[in-house]
Design a protein around this motif. Structure first.
Motif, PDB file in Angstrom:
ATOM      1  N   SER A 238     -23.855  31.861  46.258  1.00  0.00           N
ATOM      2  CA  SER A 238     -23.181  31.875  47.551  1.00  0.00           C
ATOM      3  C   SER A 238     -22.187  30.715  47.597  1.00  0.00           C
ATOM      4  N   LEU A 239     -21.241  30.782  48.531  1.00  0.00           N
ATOM      5  CA  LEU A 239     -20.238  29.721  48.635  1.00  0.00           C
ATOM      6  C   LEU A 239     -20.902  28.363  48.851  1.00  0.00           C
ATOM      7  N   ARG A 240     -21.855  28.311  49.755  1.00  0.00           N
ATOM      8  CA  ARG A 240     -22.489  27.053  50.103  1.00  0.00           C
ATOM      9  C   ARG A 240     -23.264  26.482  48.922  1.00  0.00           C
ATOM     10  N   THR A 241     -24.031  27.346  48.240  1.00  0.00           N
ATOM     11  CA  THR A 241     -24.814  26.878  47.090  1.00  0.00           C
ATOM     12  C   THR A 241     -23.899  26.426  45.965  1.00  0.00           C
ATOM     13  N   PHE A 242     -22.837  27.205  45.728  1.00  0.00           N
ATOM     14  CA  PHE A 242     -21.915  26.856  44.653  1.00  0.00           C
ATOM     15  C   PHE A 242     -21.260  25.502  44.915  1.00  0.00           C
ATOM     16  N   ALA A 243     -20.771  25.280  46.130  1.00  0.00           N
ATOM     17  CA  ALA A 243     -20.104  24.019  46.456  1.00  0.00           C
ATOM     18  C   ALA A 243     -21.051  22.838  46.251  1.00  0.00           C
ATOM     19  N   ARG A 244     -22.319  23.021  46.675  1.00  0.00           N
ATOM     20  CA  ARG A 244     -23.292  21.938  46.524  1.00  0.00           C
ATOM     21  C   ARG A 244     -23.602  21.686  45.053  1.00  0.00           C
ATOM     22  N   ARG A 245     -23.853  22.738  44.277  1.00  0.00           N
ATOM     23  CA  ARG A 245     -24.188  22.596  42.860  1.00  0.00           C
ATOM     24  C   ARG A 245     -22.997  22.017  42.079  1.00  0.00           C
ATOM     25  N   MET A 252     -17.409  15.833  42.142  1.00  0.00           N
ATOM     26  CA  MET A 252     -16.325  16.012  43.112  1.00  0.00           C
ATOM     27  C   MET A 252     -16.341  17.452  43.582  1.00  0.00           C
ATOM     28  N   SER A 253     -15.615  17.724  44.661  1.00  0.00           N
ATOM     29  CA  SER A 253     -15.595  19.071  45.224  1.00  0.00           C
ATOM     30  C   SER A 253     -14.835  20.026  44.300  1.00  0.00           C
ATOM     31  N   PRO A 254     -15.097  21.340  44.398  1.00  0.00           N
ATOM     32  CA  PRO A 254     -14.371  22.304  43.568  1.00  0.00           C
ATOM     33  C   PRO A 254     -12.859  22.230  43.772  1.00  0.00           C
ATOM     34  N   GLY A 255     -12.424  22.082  45.028  1.00  0.00           N
ATOM     35  CA  GLY A 255     -10.988  22.021  45.295  1.00  0.00           C
ATOM     36  C   GLY A 255     -10.328  20.817  44.652  1.00  0.00           C
ATOM     37  N   ARG A 256     -10.972  19.670  44.760  1.00  0.00           N
ATOM     38  CA  ARG A 256     -10.415  18.462  44.160  1.00  0.00           C
ATOM     39  C   ARG A 256     -10.405  18.578  42.642  1.00  0.00           C
ATOM     40  N   TRP A 257     -11.472  19.124  42.073  1.00  0.00           N
ATOM     41  CA  TRP A 257     -11.542  19.306  40.626  1.00  0.00           C
ATOM     42  C   TRP A 257     -10.444  20.230  40.135  1.00  0.00           C
ATOM     43  N   LEU A 258     -10.214  21.313  40.854  1.00  0.00           N
ATOM     44  CA  LEU A 258      -9.199  22.287  40.444  1.00  0.00           C
ATOM     45  C   LEU A 258      -7.812  21.655  40.432  1.00  0.00           C
ATOM     46  N   ILE A 259      -7.503  20.871  41.453  1.00  0.00           N
ATOM     47  CA  ILE A 259      -6.205  20.188  41.487  1.00  0.00           C
ATOM     48  C   ILE A 259      -6.093  19.208  40.325  1.00  0.00           C
ATOM     49  N   GLN A 260      -7.175  18.482  40.041  1.00  0.00           N
ATOM     50  CA  GLN A 260      -7.155  17.535  38.929  1.00  0.00           C
ATOM     51  C   GLN A 260      -6.885  18.246  37.609  1.00  0.00           C
ATOM     52  N   GLN A 261      -7.525  19.411  37.401  1.00  0.00           N
ATOM     53  CA  GLN A 261      -7.302  20.150  36.162  1.00  0.00           C
ATOM     54  C   GLN A 261      -5.873  20.641  36.062  1.00  0.00           C
TER      55      GLN A 261
END
Length: 319
Positions: A238-245, A252-261
């Protein structure tokens, strides 16, 4: 005739020869505005991180006459959480009101002596995590090339020693003198951005479970638009579980990681290709050249053109 500003360089066991010589080279190019002396904590020779030792003319007594004290870096294997009694005694003996300057791992000496408590500081990005864990009372900024906090200045590795010495000359005698010294040393009088443009971000080790599959998919499809829901779907969460894991695993958050990549991929293309900025933006998933410029500047403090000039050299007419 005005008294020369005396700079005393304190060489510690394991010192890097290049950085040890920076103060003498830079301040010595001011046509007699500074006097640079080198000492050790006991006046005896010290070994360098290379295959030779150095002999100096002065012991710690000369620190009492210093206007500025510079602590060049030493090999990371010699970095300790506490400084020796001899080093502490040498620092305490520095003349009241003298400036303290560290280059790279020299900041560990100042921090271990309690001189950076509650103050901003920087050091080489490679040892930043260790520094932060040992000295949480110091306001560490690992992105800065150097930090001027008045009577204490800290700088990052190697070439940032040039930056901070030129900064002090500019502060003491103005830009005209500092620029002339930079010309003599064939060095930039001022560098834009900070350490961030030199830092590499290794990807976290993938695992057979968790969010690794989503991260791998994202890296293979950076050119495509993707949302958090897409990443969660590839992890069957789920979105919530994925963001936490994801945050637990990557830090770092998925959004921040994606921008970094995307920024890191753009940096790689700027370094290794002659592709126009707009084309690079498309290949890494940014909406256009403007978006890439904004994200790159936010991440490392420089424009794509400046970054490419630093890491690739001459530009083609397309840029």
């Amino acid at each position: 005739m005005a008294q020369l500003h005396r700079v005393v360089v304190l060489a510690i066991d394991g010192v890097y020869p290049f950085e040890l010589g920076i103060p003498s080279r830079v301040f010595g190019a001011t046509d007699g505005l500074y006097e640079v002396l080198t000492c050790t904590v006991d006046g005896r020779p010290v070994r360098t991180n290379s295959d030779f030792s150095i002999t100096v003319e002065h012991g710690p007594d000369v620190l009492r006459t210093a206007d500025t004290v510079v602590i060049p870096p030493f090999t990371s294997t010699s970095v300790t959480r506490e400084v020796s009694e001899a080093v502490t005694k040498a620092l305490v003996s520095a003349a009241p009101g003298s400036r303290l300057v560290s280059i790279c791992t020299g900041a560990f000496v100042l921090a271990a002596a309690g001189l950076l408590d509650g103050r901003p500081a920087t050091t080489h990005w490679v040892v930043a995590d260790l520094f932060r864990s040992w000295f949480p009372q110091v306001a560490l900024d690992p992105d800065a090339l150097f930090i001027d906090d008045g009577d204490i200045l800290t700088s990052a590795g190697a070439a940032s020693g040039l930056d901070v010495c030129l900064h002090l000359i500019r502060k003491d005698h103005g830009s005209e003198v500092a620029n002339q010294v930079a010309r003599m040393c064939i060095a930039p009088p001022w560098r834009d951005g900070g350490q961030a443009q030199y830092i590499q971000h290794p990807a976290p080790t993938t695992t057979a479970s968790g969010t690794a599959a989503a991260r791998q998919w994202a890296l293979e499809n950076l050119h495509e638009p993707m949302a958090l829901a897409d990443l969660a779907e590839h992890s069957h969460m789920s979105l919530r579980t994925f963001a936490r894991r994801f945050t637990e695993e990557v830090g770092m958050s998925p959004g921040r990681w994606l921008i970094q990549q995307r920024v890191d991929r753009a940096r790689h293309l700027l370094e290794t290709t002659d592709l126009p900025v707009d084309e690079i933006a498309g290949q890494v998933g940014f909406a256009g050249g403007t978006s890439l410029r904004e994200h790159l500047h936010a991440a490392i403090g420089v424009s794509p053109l400046a970054y490419r000039r630093t890491f690739r050299g001459a530009l083609s007419p397309t840029h």
